[in-house]
Design an enzyme around this catalytic site. Structure first.
Site, PDB file in Angstrom:
ATOM      1  CE1 TYR A  76      -3.622  -2.582   0.214  1.00  0.00           C
ATOM      2  CE2 TYR A  76      -2.414  -3.410   2.110  1.00  0.00           C
ATOM      3  CZ  TYR A  76      -3.387  -3.556   1.155  1.00  0.00           C
ATOM      4  OH  TYR A  76      -4.141  -4.705   1.140  1.00  0.00           O
ATOM      5  CB  ILE A  95       0.932   5.569   3.251  1.00  0.00           C
ATOM      6  CG1 ILE A  95       2.465   5.590   3.330  1.00  0.00           C
ATOM      7  CG2 ILE A  95       0.343   4.400   4.015  1.00  0.00           C
ATOM      8  CD1 ILE A  95       3.014   5.998   4.660  1.00  0.00           C
ATOM      9  CB  CYS A  96      -3.161   3.237  -0.212  1.00  0.00           C
ATOM     10  SG  CYS A  96      -4.904   2.960  -0.564  1.00  0.00           S
ATOM     11  CG  MET A  97      -2.636   2.699   5.634  1.00  0.00           C
ATOM     12  SD  MET A  97      -1.385   2.736   6.968  1.00  0.00           S
ATOM     13  CE  MET A  97      -2.272   3.277   8.394  1.00  0.00           C
TER      14      MET A  97
END
Length: 161
Positions: free
Chosen positions: A80, A87-89
């Site tokens: 991610y 950051i893919c969160m």
């Protein structure tokens, strides 16, 4: 200040930090550990990578808004982590953020998502030396938030790429 003191007193050495640009709003955080059964941990050992370096920039209204967080080094693939080190969160977005989150909790969640997303240290010639950039990370993050706001935050199956 409280977050800074809490990290200084952590006993498990998961993370350490230093101020970037001598500002309380700009931190460089070193993530020293990920799941020791993961391929990322194996990569870290094989490449003598002691930590994953992240940059956190806190907004004026923190903890009511999330920090902007990106990976600085090493260059990672999957997990991610996207272009520029974005950051893919969901928890790093205004919609997913809670003022109850601590930096330590965010780091633990990030470490878990790196492993879950099968993050690896990039070893491709040329690409692994190219630095992540803040501008690229910000643009990527804005784009991914837009996409997720439209389609939701479901994790696609691995077969979908």
């Amino acid at each position: 200040m409280k977050e800074l003191q809490d990290i200084a007193h952590m006993s498990d050495l998961l993370i350490s930090m230093e101020l970037g640009d001598e500002s309380l709003f700009d931190w460089n955080v070193k993530l020293h550990q990920v799941d020791k059964d993961s391929v990322l941990w194996q990569d870290m050992k094989e490449t003598n990578t002691e930590f994953i370096l992240l940059n956190l920039t806190f907004p004026d209204n923190f903890p009511f808004s999330p920090p902007f967080m990106r990976v600085l080094s090493p260059r990672l693939e999957n997990g991610y982590v996207l272009d520029g080190g974005a950051i893919c969160m969901e928890l790093l977005t205004p919609r997913g953020w809670s003022s109850a989150y601590t930096v330590e909790a965010v780091m633990r969640q990030f470490a878990a998502s790196l492993v879950k997303g099968q993050g690896r240290i990039c070893r491709k010639a040329g690409k692994s030396k190219k630095s992540f950039s803040r501008k690229e990370a910000e643009a990527t993050f804005k784009s991914l938030v837009k996409t997720h706001e439209k389609y939701g935050w479901v994790t696609p199956p691995v077969s979908d790429g």
